[in-house]
Scaffold this active site. Sequence first.
Site, PDB file in Angstrom:
ATOM      1  N   LYS A 162       0.859  -1.193   0.000  1.00 11.84           N
ATOM      2  CA  LYS A 162       0.000   0.000   0.000  1.00 11.84           C
ATOM      3  C   LYS A 162       0.892   1.239   0.000  1.00 11.84           C
ATOM      4  O   LYS A 162       1.844   1.303   0.786  1.00 11.84           O
ATOM      5  CB  LYS A 162      -0.896  -0.051   1.238  1.00 11.84           C
ATOM      6  CG  LYS A 162      -1.936   1.053   1.343  1.00 11.84           C
ATOM      7  CD  LYS A 162      -2.806   0.816   2.583  1.00 11.84           C
ATOM      8  CE  LYS A 162      -3.893   1.838   2.756  1.00 11.84           C
ATOM      9  NZ  LYS A 162      -4.754   1.569   3.939  1.00 11.84           N
ATOM     10  N   SER A 205      -9.547   1.656   3.017  1.00 17.76           N
ATOM     11  CA  SER A 205      -8.671   2.346   2.094  1.00 17.76           C
ATOM     12  C   SER A 205      -7.646   1.424   1.419  1.00 17.76           C
ATOM     13  O   SER A 205      -7.014   1.831   0.446  1.00 17.76           O
ATOM     14  CB  SER A 205      -7.903   3.452   2.807  1.00 17.76           C
ATOM     15  OG  SER A 205      -7.116   2.911   3.868  1.00 17.76           O
ATOM     16  N   SER A 253      -9.811  -0.616   7.411  1.00 16.85           N
ATOM     17  CA  SER A 253      -9.262  -0.404   6.063  1.00 16.85           C
ATOM     18  C   SER A 253      -8.552  -1.606   5.470  1.00 16.85           C
ATOM     19  O   SER A 253      -8.193  -1.577   4.281  1.00 16.85           O
ATOM     20  CB  SER A 253      -8.310   0.790   6.051  1.00 16.85           C
ATOM     21  OG  SER A 253      -9.045   1.982   5.981  1.00 16.85           O
TER      22      SER A 253
END
Lengths: 528, 106
Positions: free
Chosen positions: A95, A171, A195
């Site tokens: 990420k 996210s 997330s």
Amino acid sequence: MTLMDQSAFITAQKVKAGERSAVEVLESALERIAVVDGRPGSLDYGELTDEDKAKVHAFITLTADRARQQAEAVDAKVRAGEAVGPLAGVPLSVKDIFTVKGMPSTAASRILATFTAPYTATAVQRLEAAGAINLGKVNLDEFTYGSSSESSAFQPSPRNPWDTSRVPGGSSGGSTASVAAGEALLSLGTDTAGSIRQPAAFCGVVGVKPTYGRVSRYGLIAFGSSLDCPGPVAANVRDAALMLGAMAGADPHDSTAAKVPVPDYLASLEQGVQGMRIGLSPDYMKITFPDAETGELVEQDLPEEIKAATLHAAEVLARLGAEIVEDVPMPHTAYGIPAYFVISRVEAASNLHRYDGVKYGYRTQSDYHDLNEMYRKTRAEGFGLQPKLRILMGMYVSAAQYAEQYYARALRVRSLLRSDFDAAFDPAGAYKLDALLTPTTPTTAFKMADVYGDSVLMQYADQLTVPANHAGIPGLSLPGGIASDGLPIGVQFLAPDFAEETLFRAGQAFETATAAEAWRKIKPEVLR
Amino acid sequence: MTDEISPDLFEHLVDLAAFAFDPEEAEYLRRELNNQLKAIHQLENVPLADDVPLASHGVTYTAETRAGLRPDNWAPCENPDEILAQAPQVENRYIIVPDIPHTKLD
């Protein structure tokens, strides 16, 4: 079947044994990316084409050359008979909220678009040291602020591999989409309100939010410093356990990384659930959200299919010898989001003040007369709407005249959210749970653009995951079925502090027992 | 229902946060802030006994689990030029900022 359809565990075994080379595995990953991912997210993206709408768009930065060097180094060690790590040759995506030395580290924000990190996050460093092959950075909501990945400044934003008209969640949407589409076998995500677990549920993969302090936050670009947890995304429970074992543990660079020994998660993985006490709570079978007009709380049962998947998991676990404890009260669950609206915003505002166009990152290209004007223009142009919202709310609720009314109250409600779990897991209490079993999300993946812009409704997508972040406890989401809309449903296990072993045991037992169920044969749309 | 964050209060917050918005952006942000505050006000329905503590973290750190402080040892930065190269404006290894406005405090 390609090399990217095998588990990370098996892949590492084969690479270690010399049956497959890490370079071969990497080339298979790059081929898959070339087929399914489409163009990477960028600041200058123009119009979305029909082709764009059929692709996954997990990546912002693909570092194929660097990955080849890593793969060749692993292969050279294997050929020389030297020891390689437990993730030898396993393709990993990261990420883009973690720093990796020499690699762009953007947080999916214009304000960090030009930032090249001068150091590597501990979690990434440990995974690479364990032999993982880092493919590059995957997309996310800007600074992780969202539950759909749509707020990224780098568009096209990721799409759900099961149905590319749907969001992958967020996210960590780039992480879960990359694993669901078989572009990476593992991904490193972060979980501040859900997330990792929410997009894992939406994309039909396994996502783990470890205990706060289980994994170092060094090199994680901060959102809510008391809530952020780096964690694994994987295609199955064993791979998630393997990954957590490789990156967990104390770190001299992060004083919140707890000095708690890391067990061998794989050693206990197959111990089953015989005698395990697993709870079900009615407070996780409904959602509560404020009416847009009146502000009053409205309570609604979860969709039947979501409830049914959780109850099915309970039945399976009961057949395997677990004791299912019903009606466990978790009375403060509905206040998780309101408290989060305060606490996370205060922490986000504090963390975001460092971006000012002086030391690194974006500085406005327009004219300015003095420092204040440069700050204003830089921040107005560099931040998207979601960071701006969080800064403004964080400043408001922590202002001296309001802090007692909002911030202090939210922190006290956080104590009560924690006390719900303390009571449920207390070995001398009424329930004595080893784990709580809940749905992960109130819905399956929603359509792109359906919720984006409504910051309240978007936040309530995390209603069933955020209590674990307030409490700091670990949680694991894994696939529990496929809904009538053809999209995955996630179920979640929650456990006491540092009891990730329990999560993996329960998850593995459920996964193994349901391996032959029809829904497990269904593949994401982009792989059919 | 009156908005808790009025246009004037919003402008004050924007100034404190060192932002600048066009009218459309400002209207969206103010509306969302007020909607979020409606949710936040639900916290007032939670009965809070006097002894409920503030929780800055969920997990309690103990002497056994706390990492403790590192030794305060000086070490040279390995790559100062790499770090300086990240700054938008540098001259002679100094980071350059525009004029800093001075406000006379009464």
